[in-house]
Design an enzyme around this catalytic site. Structure first.
Site, PDB file in Angstrom:
ATOM      1  N   PHE A  11      36.974  36.254  43.449  1.00 40.29           N
ATOM      2  CA  PHE A  11      35.820  35.452  43.852  1.00 40.29           C
ATOM      3  C   PHE A  11      35.900  34.074  43.202  1.00 40.29           C
ATOM      4  O   PHE A  11      36.592  33.867  42.202  1.00 40.29           O
ATOM      5  CB  PHE A  11      34.509  36.150  43.479  1.00 40.29           C
ATOM      6  N   CYS A  12      35.174  33.132  43.812  1.00 43.80           N
ATOM      7  CA  CYS A  12      35.105  31.770  43.296  1.00 43.80           C
ATOM      8  C   CYS A  12      33.766  31.179  43.732  1.00 43.80           C
ATOM      9  O   CYS A  12      32.914  31.889  44.269  1.00 43.80           O
ATOM     10  CB  CYS A  12      36.283  30.929  43.796  1.00 43.80           C
ATOM     11  N   THR A  13      33.555  29.901  43.523  1.00 39.75           N
ATOM     12  CA  THR A  13      32.232  29.309  43.751  1.00 39.75           C
ATOM     13  C   THR A  13      31.797  29.396  45.206  1.00 39.75           C
ATOM     14  O   THR A  13      30.745  29.946  45.524  1.00 39.75           O
ATOM     15  CB  THR A  13      32.214  27.845  43.286  1.00 39.75           C
TER      16      THR A  13
END
Length: 244
Positions: free
Chosen positions: A174-176
């Site tokens: 996951f990331c922003t």
């Protein structure tokens, strides 16, 4: 209230330089500020303005080659979070420096925010936060691995140094807003990892869609503008939750 739109799309632009000035002109006319990055692999950025102004810019971008599926996440700011409009030409819209990757074709399957808690709770899944260390300090999902990178370009070396630890396991990333995971999951598949998924729309989509009472998120989410960070419902936090 100012509307903020975080956007990206992996696409194929034969001449990104030719796209730059029309975007600058449109954003200026629409009173939109922020930063957009253009590269042969697509477009990425965050812009802010009135709803009408944002809609005009997004309509223009969606009309570019292969950009109908532009990913956009909306939030709000009490005041304009940017001082000017910048449209920059780059080699990559998110820098990893690994040649031959094609996220538009090779990114791993998505997991919808509504289904993400099951991924976080699965003891047989390795949960990896692909963001930089200073971003992770603001918050992350419970149990996630922090690669402690200073930049996204360090992620390939970190993975190659640690890949053996995760052999045979499912990897969830996951990331922003989703863009770094498009590229990092394409990279893992390029490295031979078969069972890898990522959070659709990133942390921002999760915080927007999943009720705080059901959340596995801890802390706030750093954003790259003057709001600094946001929490559940994408409400502006402005600082680390434990700041004094």
């Amino acid at each position: 209230m100012i509307q903020v739109a975080a956007l990206y799309r992996f696409a194929t632009f034969d001449d990104p330089a030719a796209l730059r000035q029309p975007l600058i002109d449109l954003c200026g006319a629409a009173g939109v500020m922020g930063t957009l990055l253009l590269a042969r692999e697509g477009v990425n950025g965050t812009i802010a303005g009135t709803k009408t102004g944002i809609a005009a810019v997004l309509a223009h971008i969606r009309a570019l080659p292969d950009c109908e599926g532009l990913d956009v996440k909306y939030s709000a700011a009490a005041v304009m979070p940017f001082q000017r409009m910048k449209v920059r030409l780059k080699k990559e819209i998110v820098t990893m420096k690994v040649p031959g990757l094609d996220p538009a074709r090779d990114a791993a399957p998505y997991v919808d925010p509504a289904d993400w808690n099951a991924v976080v709770d699965d003891p047989d899944t390795v949960l990896i936060d692909t963001r930089n260390g200073f971003e992770v300090d603001y918050g992350s999902f419970a149990g996630a691995i922090d690669p402690e990178t200073a930049s996204f370009g360090e992620f390939p070396d970190w993975w190659r140094a640690n890949a053996d630890k995760f052999a045979g396991k499912r990897v969830a990333m996951f990331c922003t807003g989703g863009i770094r995971c498009e590229k990092s999951t394409a990279f893992l598949r390029h490295e031979g990892v078969e069972d890898v998924v990522h959070l659709k729309g990133g942390i921002l989509a999760y915080l927007e869609q999943v009720p705080e009472a059901d959340s596995r998120w801890r802390g706030s989410c750093f954003v790259f503008d003057e709001r600094v960070s946001v929490g559940h419902g994408l409400v502006e936090v402005g600082e680390k939750p434990d700041a004094e």
